[in-house]
Design a protein around this motif. Structure first.
Motif, PDB file in Angstrom:
ATOM      1  N   LYS A  80       0.847  -1.200   0.000  1.00  0.00           N
ATOM      2  CA  LYS A  80       0.000   0.000   0.000  1.00  0.00           C
ATOM      3  C   LYS A  80       0.879   1.246   0.000  1.00  0.00           C
ATOM      4  O   LYS A  80       1.816   1.343   0.794  1.00  0.00           O
ATOM      5  N   VAL A  81       0.564   2.180  -0.887  1.00  0.00           N
ATOM      6  CA  VAL A  81       1.362   3.389  -1.050  1.00  0.00           C
ATOM      7  C   VAL A  81       0.448   4.605  -0.990  1.00  0.00           C
ATOM      8  O   VAL A  81      -0.636   4.600  -1.579  1.00  0.00           O
ATOM      9  N   THR A  82       0.890   5.625  -0.283  1.00  0.00           N
ATOM     10  CA  THR A  82       0.217   6.911  -0.333  1.00  0.00           C
ATOM     11  C   THR A  82       1.262   8.010  -0.431  1.00  0.00           C
ATOM     12  O   THR A  82       2.446   7.790  -0.137  1.00  0.00           O
ATOM     13  N   VAL A  83       0.823   9.179  -0.853  1.00  0.00           N
ATOM     14  CA  VAL A  83       1.724  10.311  -1.106  1.00  0.00           C
ATOM     15  C   VAL A  83       1.195  11.525  -0.356  1.00  0.00           C
ATOM     16  O   VAL A  83       0.014  11.879  -0.494  1.00  0.00           O
ATOM     17  N   SER A  84       2.055  12.135   0.438  1.00  0.00           N
ATOM     18  CA  SER A  84       1.655  13.326   1.189  1.00  0.00           C
ATOM     19  C   SER A  84       2.861  14.239   1.339  1.00  0.00           C
ATOM     20  O   SER A  84       3.869  13.842   1.922  1.00  0.00           O
ATOM     21  N   ARG A  85       2.774  15.440   0.807  1.00  0.00           N
ATOM     22  CA  ARG A  85       3.908  16.365   0.916  1.00  0.00           C
ATOM     23  C   ARG A  85       4.247  16.656   2.377  1.00  0.00           C
ATOM     24  O   ARG A  85       5.415  16.767   2.734  1.00  0.00           O
ATOM     25  N   SER A  86       3.228  16.764   3.224  1.00  0.00           N
ATOM     26  CA  SER A  86       3.460  17.130   4.623  1.00  0.00           C
ATOM     27  C   SER A  86       3.634  15.934   5.548  1.00  0.00           C
ATOM     28  O   SER A  86       4.185  16.063   6.641  1.00  0.00           O
ATOM     29  N   GLY A  87       3.134  14.770   5.125  1.00  0.00           N
ATOM     30  CA  GLY A  87       3.145  13.617   6.021  1.00  0.00           C
ATOM     31  C   GLY A  87       2.109  13.724   7.122  1.00  0.00           C
ATOM     32  O   GLY A  87       2.156  12.970   8.104  1.00  0.00           O
ATOM     33  N   ASN A  88       1.137  14.618   6.949  1.00  0.00           N
ATOM     34  CA  ASN A  88       0.108  14.830   7.969  1.00  0.00           C
ATOM     35  C   ASN A  88      -1.006  13.803   7.805  1.00  0.00           C
ATOM     36  O   ASN A  88      -2.073  14.078   7.242  1.00  0.00           O
ATOM     37  N   LEU A  89      -0.752  12.596   8.284  1.00  0.00           N
ATOM     38  CA  LEU A  89      -1.701  11.493   8.192  1.00  0.00           C
ATOM     39  C   LEU A  89      -1.840  10.831   9.558  1.00  0.00           C
ATOM     40  O   LEU A  89      -0.907  10.841  10.362  1.00  0.00           O
ATOM     41  N   ASP A  90      -2.990  10.239   9.794  1.00  0.00           N
ATOM     42  CA  ASP A  90      -3.254   9.573  11.069  1.00  0.00           C
ATOM     43  C   ASP A  90      -2.817   8.114  10.978  1.00  0.00           C
ATOM     44  O   ASP A  90      -3.411   7.344  10.217  1.00  0.00           O
ATOM     45  N   PRO A  91      -1.792   7.704  11.743  1.00  0.00           N
ATOM     46  CA  PRO A  91      -1.339   6.301  11.672  1.00  0.00           C
ATOM     47  C   PRO A  91      -2.368   5.309  12.197  1.00  0.00           C
ATOM     48  O   PRO A  91      -2.175   4.099  12.061  1.00  0.00           O
ATOM     49  N   ARG A  92      -3.476   5.804  12.758  1.00  0.00           N
ATOM     50  CA  ARG A  92      -4.533   4.897  13.234  1.00  0.00           C
ATOM     51  C   ARG A  92      -5.551   4.580  12.141  1.00  0.00           C
ATOM     52  O   ARG A  92      -6.460   3.774  12.364  1.00  0.00           O
ATOM     53  N   SER A  93      -5.418   5.198  10.970  1.00  0.00           N
ATOM     54  CA  SER A  93      -6.380   4.940   9.889  1.00  0.00           C
ATOM     55  C   SER A  93      -6.203   3.516   9.364  1.00  0.00           C
ATOM     56  O   SER A  93      -5.164   2.875   9.546  1.00  0.00           O
ATOM     57  N   ARG A  94      -7.242   3.014   8.690  1.00  0.00           N
ATOM     58  CA  ARG A  94      -7.234   1.617   8.243  1.00  0.00           C
ATOM     59  C   ARG A  94      -6.145   1.340   7.219  1.00  0.00           C
ATOM     60  O   ARG A  94      -5.697   0.198   7.092  1.00  0.00           O
ATOM     61  N   PHE A  95      -5.740   2.365   6.492  1.00  0.00           N
ATOM     62  CA  PHE A  95      -4.637   2.196   5.538  1.00  0.00           C
ATOM     63  C   PHE A  95      -3.422   1.613   6.243  1.00  0.00           C
ATOM     64  O   PHE A  95      -2.709   0.754   5.694  1.00  0.00           O
ATOM     65  N   PHE A  96      -3.162   2.059   7.469  1.00  0.00           N
ATOM     66  CA  PHE A  96      -1.975   1.633   8.212  1.00  0.00           C
ATOM     67  C   PHE A  96      -2.228   0.424   9.109  1.00  0.00           C
ATOM     68  O   PHE A  96      -1.325  -0.400   9.301  1.00  0.00           O
ATOM     69  N   THR A  97      -3.426   0.302   9.652  1.00  0.00           N
ATOM     70  CA  THR A  97      -3.657  -0.713  10.681  1.00  0.00           C
ATOM     71  C   THR A  97      -4.172  -2.039  10.142  1.00  0.00           C
ATOM     72  O   THR A  97      -4.092  -3.052  10.841  1.00  0.00           O
ATOM     73  N   GLN A  98      -4.701  -2.061   8.929  1.00  0.00           N
ATOM     74  CA  GLN A  98      -5.283  -3.293   8.407  1.00  0.00           C
ATOM     75  C   GLN A  98      -4.441  -3.873   7.271  1.00  0.00           C
ATOM     76  O   GLN A  98      -3.883  -3.130   6.462  1.00  0.00           O
ATOM     77  N   GLY A  99      -4.385  -5.203   7.228  1.00  0.00           N
ATOM     78  CA  GLY A  99      -3.632  -5.882   6.176  1.00  0.00           C
ATOM     79  C   GLY A  99      -2.193  -6.137   6.572  1.00  0.00           C
ATOM     80  O   GLY A  99      -1.613  -5.421   7.395  1.00  0.00           O
ATOM     81  N   SER A 100      -1.629  -7.166   5.957  1.00  0.00           N
ATOM     82  CA  SER A 100      -0.268  -7.592   6.304  1.00  0.00           C
ATOM     83  C   SER A 100       0.801  -7.010   5.387  1.00  0.00           C
ATOM     84  O   SER A 100       1.999  -7.203   5.629  1.00  0.00           O
ATOM     85  N   ALA A 101       0.393  -6.297   4.336  1.00  0.00           N
ATOM     86  CA  ALA A 101       1.369  -5.799   3.361  1.00  0.00           C
ATOM     87  C   ALA A 101       2.145  -4.612   3.918  1.00  0.00           C
ATOM     88  O   ALA A 101       1.719  -3.936   4.858  1.00  0.00           O
ATOM     89  N   GLU A 102       3.285  -4.356   3.300  1.00  0.00           N
ATOM     90  CA  GLU A 102       4.058  -3.173   3.642  1.00  0.00           C
ATOM     91  C   GLU A 102       3.263  -1.919   3.277  1.00  0.00           C
ATOM     92  O   GLU A 102       2.576  -1.871   2.265  1.00  0.00           O
ATOM     93  N   LYS A 103       3.363  -0.906   4.130  1.00  0.00           N
ATOM     94  CA  LYS A 103       2.755   0.391   3.864  1.00  0.00           C
ATOM     95  C   LYS A 103       3.870   1.401   3.619  1.00  0.00           C
ATOM     96  O   LYS A 103       4.807   1.491   4.424  1.00  0.00           O
ATOM     97  N   ILE A 104       3.766   2.142   2.530  1.00  0.00           N
ATOM     98  CA  ILE A 104       4.787   3.130   2.166  1.00  0.00           C
ATOM     99  C   ILE A 104       4.144   4.499   2.070  1.00  0.00           C
ATOM    100  O   ILE A 104       3.102   4.657   1.427  1.00  0.00           O
ATOM    101  N   VAL A 105       4.767   5.469   2.724  1.00  0.00           N
ATOM    102  CA  VAL A 105       4.330   6.854   2.607  1.00  0.00           C
ATOM    103  C   VAL A 105       5.473   7.651   1.991  1.00  0.00           C
ATOM    104  O   VAL A 105       6.586   7.679   2.533  1.00  0.00           O
ATOM    105  N   ILE A 106       5.217   8.280   0.848  1.00  0.00           N
ATOM    106  CA  ILE A 106       6.210   9.138   0.196  1.00  0.00           C
ATOM    107  C   ILE A 106       5.881  10.575   0.561  1.00  0.00           C
ATOM    108  O   ILE A 106       4.776  11.047   0.293  1.00  0.00           O
ATOM    109  N   VAL A 107       6.824  11.241   1.207  1.00  0.00           N
ATOM    110  CA  VAL A 107       6.587  12.609   1.681  1.00  0.00           C
ATOM    111  C   VAL A 107       7.515  13.572   0.944  1.00  0.00           C
ATOM    112  O   VAL A 107       8.537  13.177   0.374  1.00  0.00           O
ATOM    113  N   GLY A 108       7.155  14.849   0.981  1.00  0.00           N
ATOM    114  CA  GLY A 108       7.967  15.876   0.345  1.00  0.00           C
ATOM    115  C   GLY A 108       9.268  16.130   1.094  1.00  0.00           C
ATOM    116  O   GLY A 108       9.418  15.767   2.268  1.00  0.00           O
ATOM    117  N   ARG A 109      10.179  16.770   0.427  1.00  0.00           N
ATOM    118  CA  ARG A 109      11.506  17.025   1.002  1.00  0.00           C
ATOM    119  C   ARG A 109      11.422  17.800   2.304  1.00  0.00           C
ATOM    120  O   ARG A 109      12.214  17.572   3.224  1.00  0.00           O
TER     121      ARG A 109
END
Length: 373
Positions: A80-109
């Protein structure tokens, strides 16, 4: 990397409305097809706003799809991949808490270190070299991590970014039969300079009805079109009447004026081959095949006992320009040299062996553990 973008929209081009609740555009039959496509990819990408608003889990819930991924030595869930320039995401959301796959967040410099630190407890965080996060850089980051196929499922900003940079290979659009008519609602894409317009039109690979929705698959690049058409021949091969003495093969012809003719082994007669079935349909329709491209899930035959002309010879006689197939014919019945015959006749041949396993799996009842070249 092959990039597939998938979107459901209303008849007037909206992907949501402006209400707090998520607008349901799709239904079970369409969702099942989307999940199948997702399960076929190494990774799935959604934008940060989709994670915040829709809170998707993006899991492979279907046991059949899980088994398919395990059979190909892949984890049950795509990365699972998501993109956020700020990285302002809630790590409790289902994107992060559900499923066994690696989760990748690409953030801005310039993403704040505090946001990155919070996310690193739930995901792999990759800081991009730029602040703007172009599609090209996202693709490069994922390719370095071994991602070979990516499915984009929204939202509008991510779709606009990848489409304007011409980084989408296949585009699936499912249209719901109703209107939204909300000027504040998000549309499929935003403003931008798109590479496709009146002078460069997308290639329509397939149109079908799924429930009450119309689904169109577009190919945006030549290799993606080859892969999409060839994938359809594998689906056609699954329709073949069973036989222990002949392979199950699917074929599809694309004429120079974009007419399509399909066929599969034994479709209208017990001794007809897939390529022969597709050619017969074109001939009966009075459509010349000179300059056409024929796709086949297996190498066209070079000899046969039941007919005077092999499929390779039929292709040559109809002066087709190109042949694309997924796998060489296993030598269980004959020693096939179809590719060599076609090349000697001046016909271009392309083999997309990344689909070979699927084409051979259709014939598992014949091949078993038989070695193939």
């Amino acid at each position: 990397m092959i990039v597939l973008a998938s979107v459901a929209l209303s008849a007037d081009g909206y992907i949501d409305d402006s209400s707090p609740e998520r607008l349901v555009l799709s239904h079970a039959a369409d969702w099942q097809e989307v999940r199948r496509l997702r399960a076929d990819c190494d990774a799935v990408l959604v934008g940060a706003e989709t994670v915040r608003k829709d809170n998707p889990s993006l899991r492979t819930k279907d046991e059949t799809l899980k088994a398919m991924r395990r059979e190909h030595n892949r984890p049950e869930d795509p990365v699972k991949v998501t993109v956020s320039r700020s990285g302002n995401l809630d790590p409790r959301s289902r994107f992060f808490t559900q499923g066994s796959a690696e989760k990748i967040v690409i953030v801005g410099r310039n993403a704040p270190q505090a946001n990155i630190g919070r996310l690193r407890r739930a995901a792999t965080v990759v800081r991009a070299e730029s602040e703007t996060l172009s599609a090209a850089e996202i693709v490069e980051i994922l390719e370095r991590r071994g991602i070979g196929s990516l499915m984009i499922e929204g939202g509008s900003r991510i779709l606009t970014l990848f489409l304007t940079e011409d980084r989408v290979d296949l585009l699936r659009i499912a249209v719901a039969p109703f209107f939204v008519g909300d000027p504040q609602a998000p549309r499929f894409v935003g403003e931008g300079r798109f590479p496709f317009g009146p002078a460069r039109r997308m290639d329509v690979v397939h149109v079908e009805r799924v429930g009450d929705m119309t689904v169109t698959l577009y190919a945006l690049h030549a290799r993606a079109a080859d892969r999409a058409y060839l994938r359809r021949t594998v689906d056609l091969a699954r329709m073949c009447p069973p036989s222990q003495t002949a392979y199950s093969v699917g074929a599809l012809i694309v004429t120079p004026d974009r007419q399509l003719f399909t066929g599969y082994s034994r479709e209208t007669a017990p001794d007809n081959h897939a390529e022969e079935e597709a050619i017969l349909k074109a001939v009966r329709a009075g459509v010349p095949l000179k300059g056409s491209v024929i796709y086949s899930s297996m190498e066209p035959c070079s000899s046969r006992k039941s007919k005077p002309l092999s499929c390779s010879e039929l292709i040559i006689r109809h002066e087709m320009a190109r042949v694309v197939f997924a796998t060489y014919e296993p030598d269980r019945f004959v020693d096939c040299c179809g590719e060599r015959r076609l090349v000697e006749a001046g016909i271009e041949v392309t083999v997309l062996e990344e689909l070979a396993a699927e084409a051979l799996a259709v014939n598992r009842h014949i091949l078993g553990g038989h070695n193939t070249r």
